[in-house]
Structure formats: C-alpha cells, structure tokens
Design a protein around this motif. Structure first.
Motif, PDB file in Angstrom:
ATOM      1  N   TYR A 134       0.823  -1.201   0.000  1.00 46.76           N
ATOM      2  CA  TYR A 134       0.000   0.000   0.000  1.00 46.76           C
ATOM      3  C   TYR A 134       0.864   1.262   0.000  1.00 46.76           C
ATOM      4  O   TYR A 134       0.659   2.182  -0.795  1.00 46.76           O
ATOM      5  CB  TYR A 134      -0.959  -0.001   1.196  1.00 46.76           C
ATOM      6  N   ASP A 165      -6.137   6.563   4.408  1.00 41.49           N
ATOM      7  CA  ASP A 165      -5.146   5.586   4.849  1.00 41.49           C
ATOM      8  C   ASP A 165      -5.681   4.754   6.008  1.00 41.49           C
ATOM      9  O   ASP A 165      -5.480   3.539   6.061  1.00 41.49           O
ATOM     10  CB  ASP A 165      -3.849   6.279   5.287  1.00 41.49           C
ATOM     11  N   LYS A 197      -7.906   2.016   4.719  1.00 41.10           N
ATOM     12  CA  LYS A 197      -7.147   0.924   4.099  1.00 41.10           C
ATOM     13  C   LYS A 197      -6.428   0.090   5.158  1.00 41.10           C
ATOM     14  O   LYS A 197      -6.459  -1.149   5.120  1.00 41.10           O
ATOM     15  CB  LYS A 197      -6.137   1.491   3.090  1.00 41.10           C
ATOM     16  N   THR A 232      -8.834  -2.112   6.971  1.00 40.16           N
ATOM     17  CA  THR A 232      -9.203  -3.280   6.163  1.00 40.16           C
ATOM     18  C   THR A 232      -8.165  -4.384   6.319  1.00 40.16           C
ATOM     19  O   THR A 232      -8.507  -5.553   6.503  1.00 40.16           O
ATOM     20  CB  THR A 232      -9.342  -2.879   4.675  1.00 40.16           C
TER      21      THR A 232
END
Length: 150
Positions: free
Chosen positions: A68, A87, A90, A93
């Motif tokens: 990422y 961010d 993400k 997740t």
C-alpha cells in the motif's frame, strides 16, 4: 546513562510497540525512502505473522501494508507528513483481515505522527487474544510497525 536500545530493522513481519515505561527504547527505520529513525520506549510484540510450510510462503499483514505505502498514493515516499482518513480505512481493512481489529485501532488523534511502518495506535484490553496480561489503564498507546520499504 543511556537507555538500552532494540533496533527492529532486521525483523520480518508485523508487530506492535506497547508504549510503556520499561527503560528500553525500541527503534525502527520508517517513512519509506525518507528512512526516518523512529523511536519509542516500550515493549515489542510481533503479531499475525505465519509461514505456510507447504507453499514456503511468508504470511503477514506486513506484505499488504508495504504494498500500500509503495503504491500509487505514496510511491514509496512513506507518508512522512502523516496519514489521512483514506489511509486509516485501508489500514483498518488490512487489520480486520488479520483478526487484529478488536486488539488494536488506529489513533486518529495522532495521524500527523504516523507514517509508513510507524502507525500510532490504541491497544484495547482484548481478553480473547490472551497475548497480554497485567497492563492497566486501557486503551494503551502504541505503534504498529513493520519493515520499511526503502
């Protein structure tokens, strides 16, 4: 007198630093190509790292987190000016996929102090993990860290 120092840059995998008055400083190279030298006093605990013997594959959230921060948004530059709510989404997740979401959460009040391989977190008292005992005053402050992508 200098405090004892543990340097993590040769470690592999994801871990957390529990900010705690141990007298031991834990350091890691962070921030992507900026190669920042980040430090925190506390205890280091590796988390969610495994190895598949059959496929000879290392399994860790570190892989997806590194990808990422090396990807389109930061291009390996490490988010050295802090991370944002995109961010956080993400990273959450990735944390959720690893079963860590009940134990740790990103500290949204310290986003400016976070960057690649050094994400400020809150550590919750999650008795289901049975990884930590004897700490008080939850949530604890901490850092989610992994190998820098430089």
């Amino acid at each position: 007198m200098n405090k004892p120092l543990l340097q993590l840059w040769d470690t592999v995998g994801l871990g957390i630093i529990i900010e705690y008055p141990t007298g031991v400083i834990i350091a890691n190279q962070t921030g992507g190509t900026a190669c920042l030298y980040s430090t925190c006093e506390g205890v280091y605990l590796p988390l969610a790292n495994d190895y598949n013997e059959k496929t000879k594959e290392f399994l860790s959230p570190e892989i997806e987190l590194s990808n990422y921060f090396q990807g389109a948004k930061y291009k390996g530059n490490g988010a050295i000016k802090g991370i944002d709510l995109e961010d956080v989404k993400k990273i959450n997740t990735i944390i959720n996929k690893s079963g860590l979401s009940e134990l740790i959460e990103i500290d949204v009040e310290r986003l400016a102090a976070s960057h690649e391989a050094w994400i400020r977190i809150k550590i919750n008292n999650n008795e289901n993990t049975q990884l930590m005992n004897g700490f008080e005053n939850y949530p604890l402050n901490g850092v989610l860290t992994w190998a820098n992508s430089d």
